[in-house]
Design a protein around this motif. Structure first.
Motif, mmCIF file in Angstrom:
data_model
loop_
_atom_site.group_PDB
_atom_site.id
_atom_site.type_symbol
_atom_site.label_atom_id
_atom_site.label_comp_id
_atom_site.label_asym_id
_atom_site.label_seq_id
_atom_site.Cartn_x
_atom_site.Cartn_y
_atom_site.Cartn_z
ATOM 1 N N LEU A 323 3.296 12.376 -66.549
ATOM 2 C CA LEU A 323 3.033 11.747 -65.266
ATOM 3 C C LEU A 323 4.314 11.646 -64.449
ATOM 4 O O LEU A 323 5.366 11.247 -64.965
ATOM 5 N N ILE A 324 4.251 12.022 -63.167
ATOM 6 C CA ILE A 324 5.417 11.906 -62.284
ATOM 7 C C ILE A 324 5.210 10.823 -61.242
ATOM 8 O O ILE A 324 6.032 10.661 -60.336
ATOM 9 N N GLY A 325 4.104 10.065 -61.345
ATOM 10 C CA GLY A 325 3.859 8.944 -60.453
ATOM 11 C C GLY A 325 2.801 9.234 -59.408
ATOM 12 O O GLY A 325 2.241 10.330 -59.330
ATOM 13 N N ASP A 326 2.522 8.213 -58.576
ATOM 14 C CA ASP A 326 1.578 8.376 -57.480
ATOM 15 C C ASP A 326 2.250 9.131 -56.338
ATOM 16 O O ASP A 326 3.340 8.768 -55.890
ATOM 17 N N CYS A 327 1.573 10.175 -55.869
ATOM 18 C CA CYS A 327 2.183 11.063 -54.873
ATOM 19 C C CYS A 327 1.290 11.231 -53.656
ATOM 20 O O CYS A 327 0.063 11.092 -53.729
ATOM 21 N N LEU A 328 1.924 11.585 -52.542
ATOM 22 C CA LEU A 328 1.221 11.917 -51.308
ATOM 23 C C LEU A 328 1.182 13.423 -51.077
ATOM 24 O O LEU A 328 0.326 13.914 -50.359
ATOM 25 N N GLU A 329 2.110 14.141 -51.679
ATOM 26 C CA GLU A 329 2.158 15.596 -51.560
ATOM 27 C C GLU A 329 2.625 16.205 -52.876
ATOM 28 O O GLU A 329 3.442 15.604 -53.588
ATOM 29 N N LEU A 330 2.112 17.387 -53.164
ATOM 30 C CA LEU A 330 2.567 18.159 -54.309
ATOM 31 C C LEU A 330 2.526 19.631 -53.932
ATOM 32 O O LEU A 330 1.497 20.118 -53.441
ATOM 33 N N ARG A 331 3.630 20.315 -54.150
ATOM 34 C CA ARG A 331 3.682 21.750 -53.894
ATOM 35 C C ARG A 331 4.321 22.441 -55.087
ATOM 36 O O ARG A 331 5.359 21.993 -55.584
ATOM 37 N N VAL A 332 3.719 23.535 -55.544
ATOM 38 C CA VAL A 332 4.268 24.285 -56.671
ATOM 39 C C VAL A 332 4.449 25.741 -56.270
ATOM 40 O O VAL A 332 3.664 26.292 -55.494
ATOM 41 N N SER A 333 5.504 26.354 -56.800
ATOM 42 C CA SER A 333 5.817 27.756 -56.512
ATOM 43 C C SER A 333 6.168 28.460 -57.812
ATOM 44 O O SER A 333 6.888 27.905 -58.652
ATOM 45 N N ALA A 334 5.663 29.669 -57.974
ATOM 46 C CA ALA A 334 5.961 30.447 -59.174
ATOM 47 C C ALA A 334 7.445 30.788 -59.200
ATOM 48 O O ALA A 334 8.027 31.189 -58.192
ATOM 49 N N GLY A 335 8.046 30.630 -60.380
ATOM 50 C CA GLY A 335 9.478 30.835 -60.507
ATOM 51 C C GLY A 335 9.853 32.269 -60.835
ATOM 52 O O GLY A 335 9.041 33.044 -61.351
ATOM 53 N N GLU A 336 11.103 32.620 -60.533
ATOM 54 C CA GLU A 336 11.641 33.937 -60.844
ATOM 55 C C GLU A 336 12.554 33.900 -62.059
ATOM 56 O O GLU A 336 12.649 34.866 -62.801
ATOM 57 N N LYS A 337 13.262 32.773 -62.274
ATOM 58 C CA LYS A 337 14.077 32.633 -63.473
ATOM 59 C C LYS A 337 13.158 32.558 -64.700
ATOM 60 O O LYS A 337 12.103 31.920 -64.650
#
Length: 346
Positions: A323-337
Motif C-alpha cells: 500500500l502506498i496510501g490514499d491517492c488522487l492520481e496514479l500514473r505508471v509507465s513501462a520501464g527501459e532499465k
C-alpha cells in the motif's frame, strides 16, 4: 649434475604439460540483502551461507529496516564490489533494490521469503528450497565462467499524488493498482500471511465503486502519442506484468513479467445491491477459472505502455502488493532499465 638440479629443455613450438600452471578458480564476491521481517528469511540465510562458503564465494550480508528497505543496501554492496547479489525477501525488498541493481547491470538471484513472492513465482522459482539450490548453482556457474539463464525484468516507473497533494515518483516491478485491489491489501493486517490477504480481499468485494478518469497510450508501442480516455464509476484499475498476481488464477492471462507493455484491466462498476453484487463476482470468478476473464462485461482489458488514473476523492493505491496510501492520481509507465535475474531453465 645432481638429479634434482636437472632442467628440462623445452621443445620449440610445444608447451610441456608439466610446465603449465594449473588454472586458478575465479574468486567472486556475493552480496546478500536480507529482510529479517519473516522467520523464513533467517532459516533460508542459515541454509544459504554454508553452501556459498563451500562453493568458495566471498560474501557480505546487509539487513534491511523500515527506514532502509533495500536501495541503500544495494548501493553499499555495489560499492563494495559485489559480482552478484542475492535478495532474501519478498516483492517489496526486490522493488527497493531493483533500480540500483538494474542501473549497475548486476546479476541478481532471488530467494522468496515474503508473503506473495509474485516475481519469484513468475520466473519459475517453486519454493524457498528450490531458490537456494538455484542460487548456489548460479554462483558455481559464475566461478566456472559457465553461462547462466538470465531474464531481463523491466523496472517500471510510477508517479502518484497523495491525498495531501504531495507528488511522488518511484519504481515497481510487476503490479500497480488503485481502488478495490488496494483496499484488499489495506485490510490484510487483520490476519497473518496469506490469510490476511484473503480476509482483505473478501472485505474489498463489498466496497463501493468510485468515480475515476482513466487514460492509456493507444496500443503497445504506438508512436502517435494519442491517448484513449474514459470517465465513470469503477471498482478498481490495475496494470500488471504478471498473469497471476495472487493465487493460482490467471487474472491477466496475456501478461508477461519481461514484456514491454502492461496488461491493464478496469473492473466494474460492480452493482450496489447485495444479490446483484454477489452474482457479478460469481460471474467474474467463473470467467477467470475458465481462463477467459476478458469475456466478462465487467472486466475491460487493454495493452499499453502507459496508464493514468485520476479520482475525485482519495482512494487507496498499491505497488507490487504494498500500500502506498490514499491517492488522487496514479500514473505508471513501462520501464527501459532491466533487472538481470538468474532464472531456472525449467
Amino acid at each position: 649434475m645432481d638429479e634434482h638440479d636437472r632442467t628440462r629443455t623445452p621443445v620449440a613450438g610445444r608447451v610441456e604439460a608439466d610446465d603449465r600452471p594449473a588454472p586458478l578458480p575465479r574468486r567472486i564476491t556475493v552480496g546478500i540483502i536480507v529482510n529479517p521481517k519473516h522467520s523464513a528469511t533467517l532459516r533460508a540465510y542459515a541454509d544459504l551461507v554454508p553452501q556459498l562458503q563451500k562453493a568458495g564465494a566471498h560474501y557480505r550480508s546487509m539487513t534491511t529496516s523500515v527506514e532502509r528497505s533495500g536501495r541503500w543496501q544495494a548501493e553499499q554492496l555495489i560499492d563494495w564490489g559485489a559480482d552478484t547479489v542475492i535478495i532474501l525477501g519478498g516483492d517489496g525488498t526486490i522493488r527497493a533494490a531493483a533500480p540500483v541493481l538494474a542501473e549497475a547491470g548486476t546479476l541478481t538471484s532471488l530467494v522468496p521469503t515474503g508473503t506473495a513472492n509474485v516475481l519469484s513465482r513468475h520466473i519459475g522459482l517453486r519454493s524457498c528450497r528450490h531458490a537456494i539450490d538455484h542460487c548456489v548453482r548460479t554462483v558455481a556457474s559464475i566461478i566456472r565462467d559457465v553461462p547462466t539463464n538470465l531474464r531481463g525484468i523491466p523496472v517500471n516507473a510510477a508517479e502518484f499524488r497523495r491525498a495531501d497533494g504531495s507528488r511522488h515518483r518511484t519504481e515497481f516491478i510487476s503490479l500497480a493498482g488503485i481502488g478495490g485491489d488496494a483496499r484488499a491489501i489495506a485490510h490484510h493486517h487483520f490476519a497473518t500471511g496469506l490469510l490476511g490477504y484473503t480476509w482483505g480481499a473478501a472485505r474489498a468485494l463489498f466496497v463501493v465503486n468510485f468515480t475515476a478518469s482513466t487514460g492509456a497510450t493507444v496500443g503497445a508501442g504506438d508512436t502517435s502519442g494519442t491517448e484513449g480516455s474514459a470517465s465513470g464509476q469503477v471498482w478498481s484499475v490495475m496494470a500488471s506484468k504478471v498473469a497471476r498476481p495472487a493465487g493460482p488464477i490467471a487474472v491477466f492471462p496475456q501478461a508477461r513479467i519481461d514484456a514491454e507493455a502492461f496488461t491493464v484491466v478496469t473492473v466494474g462498476p460492480i452493482p450496489d445491491r447485495l444479490i446483484a453484487r454477489c452474482r457479478a463476482w460469481a460471474g467474474i470468478a467463473t470467467a477467470c477459472l475458465q481462463g477467459r476473464p476478458q469475456a466478462h462485461p465487467l472486466m475491460d482489458y487493454r495493452c499499453t505502455t502507459d496508464m493514468w488514473v485520476s479520482v475525485e476523492s482519495p482512494v487507496p493505491a498499491q505497488l507490487d502488493g504494498d500500500l502506498i496510501g490514499d491517492c488522487l492520481e496514479l500514473r505508471v509507465s513501462a520501464g527501459e532499465k532491466k533487472l538481470l535475474v538468474s532464472a531456472p531453465t525449467t
